[in-house]
Design an enzyme around this catalytic site. Structure first.
Site, PDB file in Angstrom:
ATOM      1  N   ASN A   9      23.956 -88.397 -96.454  1.00  0.00           N
ATOM      2  CA  ASN A   9      22.965 -89.374 -96.906  1.00  0.00           C
ATOM      3  C   ASN A   9      21.629 -88.989 -96.288  1.00  0.00           C
ATOM      4  OD1 ASN A   9      21.399 -91.590 -97.498  1.00  0.00           O
ATOM      5  ND2 ASN A   9      22.461 -92.993 -96.088  1.00  0.00           N
ATOM      6  N   GLU A 170      30.993 -98.396 -91.962  1.00  0.00           N
ATOM      7  CA  GLU A 170      29.830 -98.000 -91.170  1.00  0.00           C
ATOM      8  C   GLU A 170      29.436 -99.147 -90.246  1.00  0.00           C
ATOM      9  OE1 GLU A 170      27.596 -94.567 -93.099  1.00  0.00           O
ATOM     10  OE2 GLU A 170      26.647 -96.394 -93.789  1.00  0.00           O
ATOM     11  N   GLY A 176      22.674 -94.382 -86.744  1.00  0.00           N
ATOM     12  CA  GLY A 176      21.404 -93.874 -86.217  1.00  0.00           C
ATOM     13  C   GLY A 176      21.191 -94.138 -84.740  1.00  0.00           C
ATOM     14  N   SER A 216      26.601 -92.162 -86.714  1.00  0.00           N
ATOM     15  CA  SER A 216      26.415 -91.161 -85.654  1.00  0.00           C
ATOM     16  C   SER A 216      27.506 -90.090 -85.625  1.00  0.00           C
ATOM     17  CB  SER A 216      26.274 -91.856 -84.292  1.00  0.00           C
ATOM     18  OG  SER A 216      25.116 -92.674 -84.280  1.00  0.00           O
TER      19      SER A 216
END
Ligand code: PEP
Length: 256
Positions: A9, A170, A176, A216
């Site tokens: 992504n 997720e 992130g 991550s």
């Protein structure tokens, strides 16, 4: 055999030339790795780069996906992009319900449901993202939050065959942040999601539906995450922006 999917992504990153070079490099790297037939790699560039990226994709296991769609076919919806448009530029997948869309753009489970319906109508495979915030996890609400995301997101969507839907677990706190869920934490939730799918769509559907982990993922943690029995691939943000790290993740997913 369940499909293994490694999806990149790219979010709102890359210029045209960077996108094309990155796609070429990923195509090259998977050609070198002789991917087993049940492995798919997916690139989700920004909308303007879908077509140029499609032009450089050559490997039969490398697919194109979009990061979002609008749940209408055409009309006065300035700035939006529809499922038929995505199909016309070669997309086969579309990410729906990413936590950034839920949080920054206020997407509700109802809107996400409409997007999934539109994707299915136009033969795009939706990748439904679900996951809890840290506060929700700390309050013991992980399953309840995901249950609601699945229940409302998939309401009235008819699903019969594995491959018609992908789920990405997720955890919001892992996206992130550099702090991935541990393989054990992720496996518990993946197993729970598969159980939920079995209850609602039957054992065969649940068994064959890829459930990806996202948050991550990097070369250093990919192998351990992907070794879990219910983790069938990864949705990768930051580490998919460099061919070297995305390829290392693909390599980590290959059978040893
Ligand atoms: C994502 O955007 O879906 C994601 C998982 O990002 P990152 O890998 O950077 O955490």
């Amino acid at each position: 055999m369940r499909q293994i999917v490694l999806a990149g992504n790219w979010k709102m990153h890359t210029t045209l030339s960077e996108a094309v070079s990155l796609a070429r490099a990923v195509d090259h790297c998977i050609r070198e790795q002789s991917l087993p037939s049940h492995y798919s790699v997916l690139l989700c560039p920004p909308f303007p780069f879908l077509e140029p990226v499609r032009q450089v994709i050559q490997h039969p296991s490398l697919f194109l996906g979009a990061q979002n769609l609008y749940p209408g076919d055409a009309g006065a919806f300035t700035g939006e992009v529809s499922a038929p448009m995505l199909r016309s530029v070669g997309c086969t997948y579309v990410i729906v319900g990413h936590s950034e869309r839920r949080k920054i753009f206020g997407e509700t489970n109802d809107l996400i449901n409409a997007k999934i319906a539109s994707a299915r109508t136009h033969q795009l495979v939706p990748i439904l993202c679900v996951g809890e915030t840290w506060e929700e996890r700390a309050a013991g609400k992980t399953e309840a939050v995901i249950e609601e995301q699945l229940r409302s997101g998939l309401a009235d969507i008819s699903l019969h065959h594995p491959g018609e839907l992908l789920i990405a677990y997720e955890p919001v706190w892992a996206i992130g942040t550099g702090h991935a869920a541990t393989p054990e934490q992720a496996q518990v939730v993946h197993r729970w999601i598969r159980h939920w799918l079995a209850q609602h769509y039957g054992a065969d559907f649940a068994d064959g539906t890829p459930i990806l982990y996202g948050g991550s993922v990097k070369p250093a943690n990919a192998a351990d995450l992907l070794a879990q029995p219910d983790i069938d691939g990864a949705l990768v943000g930051g580490a998919s922006l460099k061919a070297e790290s995305f390829c290392a993740i693909i390599q980590a997913a290959l059978p040893s």
